[in-house]
Design a protein around this motif. Structure first.
Motif, PDB file in Angstrom:
ATOM      1  N   UNK A   6      53.226  61.871  46.811  1.00 30.57           N
ATOM      2  CA  UNK A   6      54.390  61.427  47.569  1.00 30.57           C
ATOM      3  C   UNK A   6      55.554  61.174  46.633  1.00 30.57           C
ATOM      4  N   UNK A   7      56.700  61.658  47.019  1.00 27.14           N
ATOM      5  CA  UNK A   7      57.888  61.472  46.197  1.00 27.14           C
ATOM      6  C   UNK A   7      59.018  60.942  47.048  1.00 27.14           C
ATOM      7  N   UNK A   8      60.045  60.435  46.408  1.00 28.63           N
ATOM      8  CA  UNK A   8      61.256  60.095  47.134  1.00 28.63           C
ATOM      9  C   UNK A   8      61.907  61.389  47.582  1.00 28.63           C
ATOM     10  N   UNK A  42      59.530  63.345  55.617  1.00 34.46           N
ATOM     11  CA  UNK A  42      59.072  62.851  54.321  1.00 34.46           C
ATOM     12  C   UNK A  42      58.785  64.068  53.460  1.00 34.46           C
ATOM     13  N   UNK A  43      59.379  64.107  52.309  1.00 30.18           N
ATOM     14  CA  UNK A  43      59.162  65.236  51.411  1.00 30.18           C
ATOM     15  C   UNK A  43      57.972  64.962  50.504  1.00 30.18           C
ATOM     16  N   UNK A  44      57.126  65.955  50.385  1.00 24.02           N
ATOM     17  CA  UNK A  44      55.986  65.892  49.479  1.00 24.02           C
ATOM     18  C   UNK A  44      56.010  67.154  48.628  1.00 24.02           C
ATOM     19  N   UNK A  45      55.730  67.001  47.380  1.00 21.20           N
ATOM     20  CA  UNK A  45      55.618  68.151  46.480  1.00 21.20           C
ATOM     21  C   UNK A  45      54.201  68.170  45.944  1.00 21.20           C
ATOM     22  N   UNK A  46      53.610  69.354  45.941  1.00 22.27           N
ATOM     23  CA  UNK A  46      52.231  69.505  45.512  1.00 22.27           C
ATOM     24  C   UNK A  46      52.156  70.523  44.385  1.00 22.27           C
ATOM     25  N   UNK A  47      51.315  70.289  43.413  1.00 26.07           N
ATOM     26  CA  UNK A  47      51.139  71.277  42.350  1.00 26.07           C
ATOM     27  C   UNK A  47      50.370  72.492  42.886  1.00 26.07           C
ATOM     28  N   UNK A  48      50.559  73.603  42.237  1.00 26.88           N
ATOM     29  CA  UNK A  48      49.855  74.815  42.632  1.00 26.88           C
ATOM     30  C   UNK A  48      48.350  74.549  42.657  1.00 26.88           C
ATOM     31  N   UNK A  49      47.698  75.013  43.703  1.00 29.29           N
ATOM     32  CA  UNK A  49      46.259  74.848  43.835  1.00 29.29           C
ATOM     33  C   UNK A  49      45.823  73.555  44.512  1.00 29.29           C
ATOM     34  N   UNK A  50      46.757  72.664  44.810  1.00 27.29           N
ATOM     35  CA  UNK A  50      46.399  71.401  45.462  1.00 27.29           C
ATOM     36  C   UNK A  50      45.961  71.658  46.899  1.00 27.29           C
ATOM     37  N   UNK A  51      45.048  70.838  47.395  1.00 25.20           N
ATOM     38  CA  UNK A  51      44.617  70.918  48.789  1.00 25.20           C
ATOM     39  C   UNK A  51      45.422  69.901  49.583  1.00 25.20           C
ATOM     40  N   UNK A  71      54.217  78.706  48.896  1.00 29.24           N
ATOM     41  CA  UNK A  71      53.309  79.284  49.878  1.00 29.24           C
ATOM     42  C   UNK A  71      52.049  78.446  49.966  1.00 29.24           C
ATOM     43  N   UNK A  72      51.402  78.523  51.108  1.00 28.45           N
ATOM     44  CA  UNK A  72      50.118  77.857  51.282  1.00 28.45           C
ATOM     45  C   UNK A  72      49.101  78.877  51.793  1.00 28.45           C
ATOM     46  N   UNK A  73      47.868  78.592  51.548  1.00 33.70           N
ATOM     47  CA  UNK A  73      46.786  79.434  52.044  1.00 33.70           C
ATOM     48  C   UNK A  73      46.005  78.598  53.049  1.00 33.70           C
ATOM     49  N   UNK A  74      45.802  79.159  54.230  1.00 34.00           N
ATOM     50  CA  UNK A  74      45.064  78.472  55.282  1.00 34.00           C
ATOM     51  C   UNK A  74      43.756  79.222  55.493  1.00 34.00           C
ATOM     52  N   UNK A  75      42.669  78.478  55.482  1.00 36.33           N
ATOM     53  CA  UNK A  75      41.375  79.110  55.683  1.00 36.33           C
ATOM     54  C   UNK A  75      40.417  78.102  56.298  1.00 36.33           C
ATOM     55  N   UNK A  76      39.328  78.626  56.804  1.00 36.99           N
ATOM     56  CA  UNK A  76      38.267  77.805  57.376  1.00 36.99           C
ATOM     57  C   UNK A  76      36.984  78.177  56.658  1.00 36.99           C
ATOM     58  N   UNK A  77      36.143  77.200  56.428  1.00 33.31           N
ATOM     59  CA  UNK A  77      34.856  77.465  55.789  1.00 33.31           C
ATOM     60  C   UNK A  77      33.789  77.719  56.847  1.00 33.31           C
TER      61      UNK A  77
END
Length: 84
Positions: A6-8, A42-51, A71-77
């Protein structure tokens, strides 16, 4: 929501409104409605590979994500753990 990512807010209110206006779902809203939504963003920044979350996670009020960049990857297990 306060978590490790979470970031400002890093974008201006005007930029938030433009981001919302660019989404077809909110494009028809008037300026007053967009202003209310922009105040709730609310802005959130995520590092590459984060879930962001997994199926079954309690995401609380943060049930909608708008990807402003990247980009994000959406998948189901599958039951045996393979991505579908």
């Amino acid at each position: 929501m306060h978590d490790q990512y979470h970031t400002n807010m890093r974008i201006s209110h005007t930029q938030r409104i433009e981001l919302l206006r660019a989404c077809p779902y909110w494009a028809p809203l008037d300026a007053a409605a967009l202003d209310v939504l922009a105040n709730a963003v609310q802005e959130h920044r995520y590092p590459q590979g984060a879930h962001l979350f997994a199926e079954g996670d309690d995401v609380g009020e943060a049930a909608l994500h708008i990807v402003a960049s990247g980009a994000i990857r959406i998948y189901k297990l599958s039951p045996d753990g393979r991505e579908q």
